[in-house]
Design a protein around this motif. Structure first.
Motif, PDB file in Angstrom:
ATOM      1  N   PHE A 123       0.868  -1.183   0.000  1.00  0.00           N
ATOM      2  CA  PHE A 123       0.000   0.000   0.000  1.00  0.00           C
ATOM      3  C   PHE A 123       0.902   1.229   0.000  1.00  0.00           C
ATOM      4  O   PHE A 123       1.232   1.787   1.036  1.00  0.00           O
ATOM      5  CB  PHE A 123      -0.909  -0.012   1.233  1.00  0.00           C
ATOM      6  N   ASN A 124       1.310   1.644  -1.205  1.00  0.00           N
ATOM      7  CA  ASN A 124       2.319   2.691  -1.317  1.00  0.00           C
ATOM      8  C   ASN A 124       1.695   4.089  -1.261  1.00  0.00           C
ATOM      9  O   ASN A 124       0.481   4.255  -1.094  1.00  0.00           O
ATOM     10  CB  ASN A 124       3.165   2.500  -2.585  1.00  0.00           C
ATOM     11  N   ILE A 125       2.532   5.094  -1.422  1.00  0.00           N
ATOM     12  CA  ILE A 125       2.104   6.491  -1.313  1.00  0.00           C
ATOM     13  C   ILE A 125       0.988   6.824  -2.303  1.00  0.00           C
ATOM     14  O   ILE A 125       0.066   7.586  -1.982  1.00  0.00           O
ATOM     15  CB  ILE A 125       3.304   7.448  -1.516  1.00  0.00           C
ATOM     16  N   ILE A 126       1.042   6.245  -3.503  1.00  0.00           N
ATOM     17  CA  ILE A 126       0.036   6.544  -4.519  1.00  0.00           C
ATOM     18  C   ILE A 126      -1.337   6.054  -4.075  1.00  0.00           C
ATOM     19  O   ILE A 126      -2.346   6.757  -4.210  1.00  0.00           O
ATOM     20  CB  ILE A 126       0.429   5.906  -5.865  1.00  0.00           C
ATOM     21  N   GLU A 127      -1.379   4.845  -3.510  1.00  0.00           N
ATOM     22  CA  GLU A 127      -2.644   4.306  -3.025  1.00  0.00           C
ATOM     23  C   GLU A 127      -3.160   5.090  -1.827  1.00  0.00           C
ATOM     24  O   GLU A 127      -4.373   5.226  -1.647  1.00  0.00           O
ATOM     25  CB  GLU A 127      -2.490   2.822  -2.707  1.00  0.00           C
ATOM     26  N   VAL A 128      -2.246   5.579  -0.998  1.00  0.00           N
ATOM     27  CA  VAL A 128      -2.657   6.428   0.129  1.00  0.00           C
ATOM     28  C   VAL A 128      -3.353   7.680  -0.389  1.00  0.00           C
ATOM     29  O   VAL A 128      -4.453   8.040   0.051  1.00  0.00           O
ATOM     30  CB  VAL A 128      -1.441   6.821   0.998  1.00  0.00           C
ATOM     31  N   LEU A 129      -2.719   8.348  -1.351  1.00  0.00           N
ATOM     32  CA  LEU A 129      -3.289   9.580  -1.900  1.00  0.00           C
ATOM     33  C   LEU A 129      -4.599   9.312  -2.637  1.00  0.00           C
ATOM     34  O   LEU A 129      -5.517  10.146  -2.605  1.00  0.00           O
ATOM     35  CB  LEU A 129      -2.276  10.240  -2.840  1.00  0.00           C
TER      36      LEU A 129
ATOM     37  N   ILE B  43      16.201  12.031  -4.638  1.00  0.00           N
ATOM     38  CA  ILE B  43      15.989  13.043  -3.608  1.00  0.00           C
ATOM     39  C   ILE B  43      14.851  13.983  -3.998  1.00  0.00           C
ATOM     40  O   ILE B  43      14.028  14.369  -3.155  1.00  0.00           O
ATOM     41  CB  ILE B  43      17.291  13.832  -3.349  1.00  0.00           C
ATOM     42  N   HIS B  44      14.778  14.346  -5.285  1.00  0.00           N
ATOM     43  CA  HIS B  44      13.702  15.210  -5.771  1.00  0.00           C
ATOM     44  C   HIS B  44      12.333  14.572  -5.525  1.00  0.00           C
ATOM     45  O   HIS B  44      11.419  15.217  -4.986  1.00  0.00           O
ATOM     46  CB  HIS B  44      13.899  15.482  -7.263  1.00  0.00           C
ATOM     47  N   VAL B  45      12.190  13.302  -5.905  1.00  0.00           N
ATOM     48  CA  VAL B  45      10.909  12.611  -5.738  1.00  0.00           C
ATOM     49  C   VAL B  45      10.598  12.410  -4.257  1.00  0.00           C
ATOM     50  O   VAL B  45       9.451  12.599  -3.822  1.00  0.00           O
ATOM     51  CB  VAL B  45      10.918  11.256  -6.477  1.00  0.00           C
ATOM     52  N   ALA B  46      11.608  12.054  -3.468  1.00  0.00           N
ATOM     53  CA  ALA B  46      11.403  11.854  -2.031  1.00  0.00           C
ATOM     54  C   ALA B  46      10.975  13.151  -1.353  1.00  0.00           C
ATOM     55  O   ALA B  46      10.130  13.147  -0.445  1.00  0.00           O
ATOM     56  CB  ALA B  46      12.679  11.311  -1.385  1.00  0.00           C
TER      57      ALA B  46
ATOM     58  N   ASN C  20       2.320  22.059  -7.035  1.00  0.00           N
ATOM     59  CA  ASN C  20       2.816  21.814  -8.395  1.00  0.00           C
ATOM     60  C   ASN C  20       3.543  20.470  -8.490  1.00  0.00           C
ATOM     61  O   ASN C  20       4.627  20.363  -9.078  1.00  0.00           O
ATOM     62  CB  ASN C  20       3.741  22.961  -8.843  1.00  0.00           C
ATOM     63  N   ILE C  21       2.939  19.450  -7.889  1.00  0.00           N
ATOM     64  CA  ILE C  21       3.487  18.096  -7.929  1.00  0.00           C
ATOM     65  C   ILE C  21       2.593  17.241  -8.820  1.00  0.00           C
ATOM     66  O   ILE C  21       1.372  17.206  -8.651  1.00  0.00           O
ATOM     67  CB  ILE C  21       3.557  17.481  -6.510  1.00  0.00           C
ATOM     68  N   ASN C  22       3.208  16.554  -9.772  1.00  0.00           N
ATOM     69  CA  ASN C  22       2.475  15.699 -10.697  1.00  0.00           C
ATOM     70  C   ASN C  22       2.493  14.266 -10.170  1.00  0.00           C
ATOM     71  O   ASN C  22       3.561  13.674 -10.001  1.00  0.00           O
ATOM     72  CB  ASN C  22       3.122  15.758 -12.086  1.00  0.00           C
ATOM     73  N   LYS C  23       1.316  13.710  -9.917  1.00  0.00           N
ATOM     74  CA  LYS C  23       1.258  12.354  -9.371  1.00  0.00           C
ATOM     75  C   LYS C  23       1.850  11.329 -10.334  1.00  0.00           C
ATOM     76  O   LYS C  23       2.320  10.264  -9.910  1.00  0.00           O
ATOM     77  CB  LYS C  23      -0.179  11.986  -9.005  1.00  0.00           C
ATOM     78  N   LYS C  24       1.846  11.644 -11.637  1.00  0.00           N
ATOM     79  CA  LYS C  24       2.444  10.733 -12.618  1.00  0.00           C
ATOM     80  C   LYS C  24       3.928  10.517 -12.322  1.00  0.00           C
ATOM     81  O   LYS C  24       4.471   9.440 -12.577  1.00  0.00           O
ATOM     82  CB  LYS C  24       2.266  11.297 -14.028  1.00  0.00           C
ATOM     83  N   GLU C  25       4.562  11.543 -11.773  1.00  0.00           N
ATOM     84  CA  GLU C  25       5.975  11.417 -11.392  1.00  0.00           C
ATOM     85  C   GLU C  25       6.145  10.322 -10.353  1.00  0.00           C
ATOM     86  O   GLU C  25       7.102   9.530 -10.414  1.00  0.00           O
ATOM     87  CB  GLU C  25       6.485  12.739 -10.834  1.00  0.00           C
ATOM     88  N   PHE C  26       5.217  10.250  -9.409  1.00  0.00           N
ATOM     89  CA  PHE C  26       5.263   9.200  -8.392  1.00  0.00           C
ATOM     90  C   PHE C  26       5.059   7.825  -9.032  1.00  0.00           C
ATOM     91  O   PHE C  26       5.735   6.858  -8.674  1.00  0.00           O
ATOM     92  CB  PHE C  26       4.189   9.428  -7.326  1.00  0.00           C
ATOM     93  N   LYS C  27       4.129   7.740  -9.984  1.00  0.00           N
ATOM     94  CA  LYS C  27       3.846   6.465 -10.644  1.00  0.00           C
ATOM     95  C   LYS C  27       5.045   5.984 -11.459  1.00  0.00           C
ATOM     96  O   LYS C  27       5.396   4.799 -11.426  1.00  0.00           O
ATOM     97  CB  LYS C  27       2.612   6.604 -11.533  1.00  0.00           C
ATOM     98  N   ASP C  28       5.670   6.907 -12.184  1.00  0.00           N
ATOM     99  CA  ASP C  28       6.858   6.547 -12.978  1.00  0.00           C
ATOM    100  C   ASP C  28       7.987   6.083 -12.074  1.00  0.00           C
ATOM    101  O   ASP C  28       8.693   5.105 -12.376  1.00  0.00           O
ATOM    102  CB  ASP C  28       7.322   7.744 -13.815  1.00  0.00           C
TER     103      ASP C  28
END
Length: 211
Positions: A84-90, A156-159, A105-113
């Motif tokens: 149950f990762n961050i994407i599923e939490v959001l 680091i950017h994504v984190a 200005n955060i794109n959730k697609k960045e998390f998915k990629d």
């Protein structure tokens, strides 16, 4: 059923979590990210303060490997597609998440990629106790990260974005229990390295030869 179809079926069947359940998972991810940044600070200081001779001393080499491994584990736990990762939490509170991500200005697609790259990396290289010839001293090198486009700057950017989004998510949803990010500069560790660099290190050299 393909892996993609399996993940999609899992996502479609995911139960709606209660606020209490969601709070625990969001906090766990934030705690993992806190430790990720703590280890990042220490590793950065080691790279800056340790000369080539010192970094090859046995206990410093073990420390560097242990911190690198644990740092890798922390970020995998946050983005692992098999949990149950961050994407599923959001996704559990879609409208709130969209408001937070848009504002920052955060794109959730960045998390998915990133999650897809982390999964490929984990499956190919990361230590599993049931893998044949598992490398117990696993320590990702720059070349290994680059194979999946996982540069240190990118991670680091994504984190950083993940920590920011999760913090706002947690605090909006649970205003009675604010999560405050801990900052760690590593000053105390830097003093230890400076001490090693300026004092007689014969003990550490001896320990290296003993081991």
């Amino acid at each position: 059923m393909s892996r993609i179809e399996s993940h999609q079926a899992k996502a479609n069947s995911s139960p709606k979590l209660t606020d209490s359940e969601l709070k625990k998972i969001a906090k766990r991810h934030l705690d993992e990210l806190t430790m990720f940044f703590r280890y990042t600070a220490i590793l950065s200081i080691m790279e800056k303060c340790c000369n080539n001779n010192h970094i090859h001393l046995h206990f410093l080499r073990i420390l560097q490997t242990a911190l690198t491994n644990d740092r890798t584990t922390r970020i995998i736990r946050v983005f692992d597609e098999d949990s149950f990762n961050i994407i599923e939490v959001l996704n559990q509170r879609g409208e709130l998440s969209k408001t937070i991500l848009d504002k920052q200005n955060i794109n959730k697609k960045e998390f998915k990629d990133f999650a897809k790259k982390v999964l490929k990396f984990r499956n190919k290289y990361f230590f599993h106790i049931d893998k044949v010839n598992a490398n117990l001293s696993f320590c990702p090198t720059k070349e290994l990260w680059d194979e999946f486009g996982l540069t240190n700057e990118y991670i680091i950017h994504v984190a950083t974005n993940a920590q920011s989004a999760l913090t706002q998510f947690h605090n909006h949803l649970f205003q009675d229990c604010e999560y405050k990010n801990q900052t760690y500069t590593g000053d105390d560790f830097e003093k230890i390295i400076e001490l090693i660099n300026t004092k007689d290190i014969s003990f550490f050299i001896l320990a290296h030869h003993i081991y």
